[in-house]
Each structure stands twice: as C-alpha cells, then as structure tokens.
Design an enzyme around this catalytic site. Sequence first.
Site, PDB file in Angstrom:
ATOM      1  N   GLU A 348       0.820  -1.205   0.000  1.00 17.71           N
ATOM      2  CA  GLU A 348       0.000   0.000   0.000  1.00 17.71           C
ATOM      3  C   GLU A 348       0.856   1.257   0.000  1.00 17.71           C
ATOM      4  OE1 GLU A 348      -3.845  -1.490   2.626  1.00 17.71           O
ATOM      5  OE2 GLU A 348      -2.216  -0.447   3.631  1.00 17.71           O
ATOM      6  N   CYS A 349       0.593   2.144  -0.924  1.00 15.68           N
ATOM      7  CA  CYS A 349       1.172   3.486  -0.961  1.00 15.68           C
ATOM      8  C   CYS A 349       2.704   3.437  -0.869  1.00 15.68           C
ATOM      9  CB  CYS A 349       0.562   4.366   0.125  1.00 15.68           C
ATOM     10  SG  CYS A 349       0.690   6.131  -0.245  1.00 15.68           S
ATOM     11  N   GLY A 350       3.294   3.660   0.305  1.00 16.44           N
ATOM     12  CA  GLY A 350       4.743   3.609   0.420  1.00 16.44           C
ATOM     13  C   GLY A 350       5.306   2.258   0.042  1.00 16.44           C
ATOM     14  N   LEU A 353       5.361   2.120  -3.658  1.00 16.46           N
ATOM     15  CA  LEU A 353       6.503   2.866  -4.194  1.00 16.46           C
ATOM     16  C   LEU A 353       7.784   2.036  -4.132  1.00 16.46           C
ATOM     17  CD1 LEU A 353       5.901   6.408  -2.620  1.00 16.46           C
ATOM     18  CD2 LEU A 353       5.286   5.629  -4.913  1.00 16.46           C
ATOM     19  N   GLY A 446      -0.796  -0.665  -4.825  1.00 19.47           N
ATOM     20  CA  GLY A 446      -1.345   0.594  -5.282  1.00 19.47           C
ATOM     21  C   GLY A 446      -1.353   1.637  -4.187  1.00 19.47           C
TER      22      GLY A 446
END
Length: 472
Positions: A348-350, A353, A446
């Site tokens: 998730e998110c970080g 990335l 995502g």
Amino acid sequence: MKRKMPRILLAAPASGSGKTLITCGILQALVNRGLKVASFKCGPDYIDPMFHGRVIGTKSRNLDTFFTDEETTRYLFLKNTEDCEIAIAEGVMGYYDGLGGVRTQGSTYEVACVLDFPTVLIVPCRGASLSILATVKGFLEYRSDSHIRALILNQISPMIYAQLKPLLEEELGVRVLGYVPKLDDLNLESRHLGLVLPGEIEALKEKLNRLARKLEETLDLDALLKLAQESGELSADRPEIPTIFKSEHAANVHPDFGSSENQDLRIAVAGDDAFCFTYLDNLELLQEMGAELVPFSPLKDDCLPEHVSGLILSGGYPELHARELSENAAMRSAIRDALKSGMPCIAECGGFLYLHRELEGDDGSFYPMAGYLDARAYRTDRLGRFGYINLCAREDGLLGAAGTMLRGHEFHYWESERCGDAFHAKKPVGKREWDCVVGSECLYAGFPHLFLWSNPEAAYSFLKKCEEYNRC
C-alpha cells in the site's frame, strides 16, 4: 459483547482549533494519574495514533464510520477497550464535517452518535469574547442530538475565561471544564508527529509532561472523568469472520492446519521508520483469521523472515529513507525474488513505491528500489487523489473475485508511471472516479490504503492465497 465503558470525545469547530495538542496533554495527564487509557482518532489518520502509542504509551486505534458500519464500529471500540479504564477519542476536522464536506456521514459527530460519546467541544477563543456564546449555541442546536456535554476554551486569558464561564453555563446550560492559555512553547509539529526517532522520545515526553502539568492547573480533569463515567452501556455482536483454522482469536498464535507438514501460516509485515502506516485493526483481523504476523525491516534486515507465506508492505515514508532502502540491495533482491516466486503481497502506498524500479527521494535524486514493477515513482507538488474512496475489483485477484468491494483512502504527493487498473476507485461524494492498483492472483499494489474490516472476506482471500503458496 456488552459493557459500560467510560469515554470522552474531544471535538472542535474546525481543524486548527487545538484538538491534537489538548488531546495529547489530557492523555498524558491521565496516564500520569495511573489510569489505563485507550485513545482513538476519528477518521483514517495514522499519525496521531502512532504518536499516542510511541510517546504517551496508550493503546491507540482509529474510529471511522465510513470504513465500518455501526455494529462493526461498536465492536471494534469495545474490543480495543477491553483492558482499559477510560477511552479518550480525538475528532477529525470540524465536528459536523463529513463526506465531501456536505454530509455528516463519516464525521466526528457521527462517531459520537454511533458510540454515544459524551462530547467535549474545544472552542478556539482567540480574538473573540461574547461571540463565543453564539458559536457554541450554533453547535449545540445544529443537531438536536449534538452529544456536546461540555466545553474547553482554548487560547483564552484567565480573566476573560472567568467572565465567560458563568455566561456559557447559565445561558446555554453546558458545562465548562476549564481553559487552555496560549502555549507557544508547547506546540507539536503536526507533520512529524509520526516521525518520532528514538532519540526524540524523551524530549517529547518531557514536553508533554509539562503540558499535562499545565492542564492539571487550568482544566477540571476530575469533572472530565466524572463526565466520562456518565457514559451509557454499549453492546455489539462480534462480526462473523471466516478463519483459516479454529482458534481463540489470540494475537501471535501458531496455527496448526492439520497438514502433515504442520507449518504455520506466517505473514511478513514491514515495520520500521520507512514503513509505519499500518492499521493495527487490519493486522489483528489477520491474526483472528489464523495468521502469525512476523515483523521485519526493509531498512535494516538483509532477508525476509524464515518460512513466511505472504508479505505486507505498509505505507509510510520510503521517500525519506530512499538512499538507505536502496543501499540495502540484499533486501531489495529478497523481496523481488519472493514476488517472482508467487508469494502473495499487499503493498500500500509507500510499500507500492518500494516495488518500483526507481523512487525519487525527498532529496530529488532517484534511487533503485525492489524493481518488481518496471516503472518510476516520482514527486509531485500536490496531493494526488486525496480522501476516501470506494474500490471495486475489475478482475479476479488477490483480494477476491471481480466485483469485490473495499473501502479505503488515498493521501500521497508521489505519483507512479504505472498506477494499474485492477480496481476502480470512486469518491463517495461527487463524480470523480479512476482506475488504480497493479493486481494479480498474488499481488495488490497501489496507492489506496485499505481498511480490511470494511470487507473481511478480502482479508480471508489474501490468507487463502498465502495458504496455497505455503503448500507449494
């Protein structure tokens, strides 16, 4: 489950009214009195609960009526206060501000209604005197069941406070529990509340203890505790959730699936200064379903924990630690190889990335990351797709079949060359919608942060895929 739980909700007319500072000071004061305190933050924010836990030492969770229905919200509150003497919740934004800024759904007020919270309104008083009564009168009367039982006046002089307190109590019939003067030397830097380094904790504790001592002087905390005791009884049924095995729903259990291998279902969960945004309720749900959660650090460790069958890469601040993450080539390779082998992964998110080929760090340089996704993640100058979302799976995947619904939120300044299209996101208010998430039978990656209690079947689907991987 039924119990009388003393509780207080601290709310305000708007953001920037001093809720966080006063909440932290009250929590510290109650802890200093020897009380076992549960703290909550209304809404999806990770930062304040992290700060409460790391610095003050309270058990801290979120309360969010967009993420969960009323029964589940009450259940999670009662579950998370089982071993506590009092619960203190901090509101979000203005008291009545909810979805889209035009509804009370998802607001602090709705939390007060669902959990029958005695609410204390923190009223900013700078630059006003008698007009404060008009503000308070509006909040008391905007909804007939406002739940507002008392006030704290913030940023006000002792002299003006002494004049206004009797007027508020006599004219409006609301208790006034004290005041907070202007405290220039006791402010907390809100952006970095969650970025608490070990060396900073003692200094922050000293600051909060000074704040707690000041509030003991200017607030009637005994009256606040008495108000909390006036809370009514709450009841909630435990939601039916699927389980991988029969258990007592205890944390850190070691499930036996009855297989000849007799192996545990172990899930590696990233947890360090780069990956620290994780809803603890999500993790406890996975444990209740039968998973053993094994923490690891992509910053410090050089390999994944042994015998794990799944991976959770939490959100956080990888951009602030991009160089260190990049220099840990062994971990980058370990995670890339694990995903290539088919290990189920929620990123998730970080965490999303981190799976990219390259990530632009906070310093403006690009650094190699895990490289599972052949794309770059880069910085932008604005929040992207900020706020609550409803998610619908566009195809069969790790979290369930096509059509699976989940609730979550996005909050990120970084963007990706490959945001994916495995899910369709739609704002709960308004017309904005978009595709997102790189997904497959073994991957959810995502920007959306998920609250798994919004659909426990999705968590179960993840664990079933982990169990299948475990058997291979």
